[in-house]
Design an enzyme around this catalytic site. Structure first.
Site, mmCIF file in Angstrom:
data_model
loop_
_atom_site.group_PDB
_atom_site.id
_atom_site.type_symbol
_atom_site.label_atom_id
_atom_site.label_comp_id
_atom_site.label_asym_id
_atom_site.label_seq_id
_atom_site.Cartn_x
_atom_site.Cartn_y
_atom_site.Cartn_z
ATOM 1 N N CYS A 13 -69.291 -89.573 52.237
ATOM 2 C CA CYS A 13 -69.949 -90.868 52.129
ATOM 3 C C CYS A 13 -70.588 -91.208 53.478
ATOM 4 C CB CYS A 13 -68.943 -91.950 51.735
ATOM 5 S SG CYS A 13 -67.696 -92.264 53.008
ATOM 6 N N HIS A 76 -61.060 -94.801 59.363
ATOM 7 C CA HIS A 76 -60.263 -95.821 58.678
ATOM 8 C C HIS A 76 -59.996 -97.039 59.551
ATOM 9 C CE1 HIS A 76 -58.986 -91.744 57.277
ATOM 10 N NE2 HIS A 76 -59.276 -92.290 56.121
ATOM 11 N N GLU A 128 -55.933 -97.433 56.996
ATOM 12 C CA GLU A 128 -56.916 -98.509 56.869
ATOM 13 C C GLU A 128 -56.220 -99.839 56.624
ATOM 14 O OE1 GLU A 128 -60.061 -100.359 53.745
ATOM 15 O OE2 GLU A 128 -59.984 -98.164 53.761
#
Length: 282
Positions: A13, A76, A128
């Site tokens: 991503c 993260h 995260e």
């Protein structure tokens, strides 16, 4: 020959690409001295192994990073206090936190300044989540399912702020919103689930309806990869999660006509390419 349909969104991503580009740029321009990453920069063991071979050191604790060294903050993110302490000690900090994660951190900080209590939909052990929690006031509520939210003893007189780990299931998050509304809880909802996560999940669900079996490629510690497996299985399609081609159940897959292929957001394209070629040759 097996027909293999590959998801368009399979693989890295934007946030992962940016994080790795920052680390690669630092490696290129750093002529001397050690480079650290604070925890795995992304959740993919093959990528981490490649960086280890280049001399990149993974620190499990911020105290392991010496003054004047370079440290890259993982995609993260890290707890706010950790980043502040590193900078205070004179460590050269390169922040590679995914922009979507950073946005979620700042949204939580801004929307809890009026003493709203944070309700966070996420995994307790995920890095995260540890970072997101640090941007809210003390005493937040963390839950990993609708059932866990329903079991929380929420005070109707208290104001709340609802947020989610960026890679969580949007459908479940919507159910959580509906539940709080039904209980007449005073809360604000933050849109913190990443669009890339939603697109991958939606595509995986749609693709699973066209095939006999789904293959999801990605690290086992990757939350978004595990979530892809979950949404495919919830849609009723058999699914196999692999990190590398060696883990493919080839004899079982040979008997099938159509196989769907997708990958987590931290999975390199080369791994997906290799697995697609093997599946096509069955």
């Amino acid at each position: 020959m097996v027909d293999v349909i590959r998801a368009e969104t399979a693989g890295f991503c934007m946030g992962v690409d940016l994080a790795l580009n920052k680390l690669d740029s630092l490696i290129e321009r750093n002529e001397s001295g050690k480079i650290y990453i604070l925890g795995p920069i992304i959740h993919n063991p093959q990528v981490l192994e490649d960086y280890e071979k280049q001399g990149i050191i993974t620190a499990t604790n911020p105290d392991e990073v010496p003054e004047d060294a370079y440290v890259v903050i993982r995609a993260h993110g890290v707890p706010k206090s950790v980043e502040d302490e590193l900078r205070k000690r004179g460590v050269n900090v390169i922040d590679a936190t995914c922009p979507k994660v950073k946005k979620a951190q700042l949204l939580i900080q801004r929307n809890t300044e009026d003493n709203r209590v944070l309700l966070l939909y996420g995994e307790d052990s995920h890095p995260e989540v540890k970072g997101l929690l640090s941007y809210g006031p003390a005493g937040p509520h963390l839950f990993d399912s609708l059932e866990e939210l329903q079991n929380l003893d929420l005070d109707p007189a208290q104001k709340y702020c609802l947020a989610a780990q960026t890679t969580q299931d949007r459908a479940i998050y919507t159910k959580c919103i509906n539940y709080l509304e039904s209980k007449k809880i005073d809360f604000v909802t933050l849109n913190t689930i990443c669009d890339a996560t939603r697109q991958r999940q939606d595509e995986a669900i749609a693709l699973s309806g066209e095939v006999d079996h789904m293959i999801v490629v990605g690290g086992r510690i990757s939350g978004n990869t595990r979530r892809l497996v979950q949404v495919v299985e919830a849609a009723g399609t058999k699914c196999t999660h692999v990190e590398t081609a060696e883990e493919l159940p080839r004899e079982e897959l040979k008997k099938l006509n159509k196989i769907g292929l997708t990958a987590g957001a931290s999975t390199p394209k080369r791994l997906v390419d290799d697995i697609k070629q093997i599946l096509k040759s069955l």
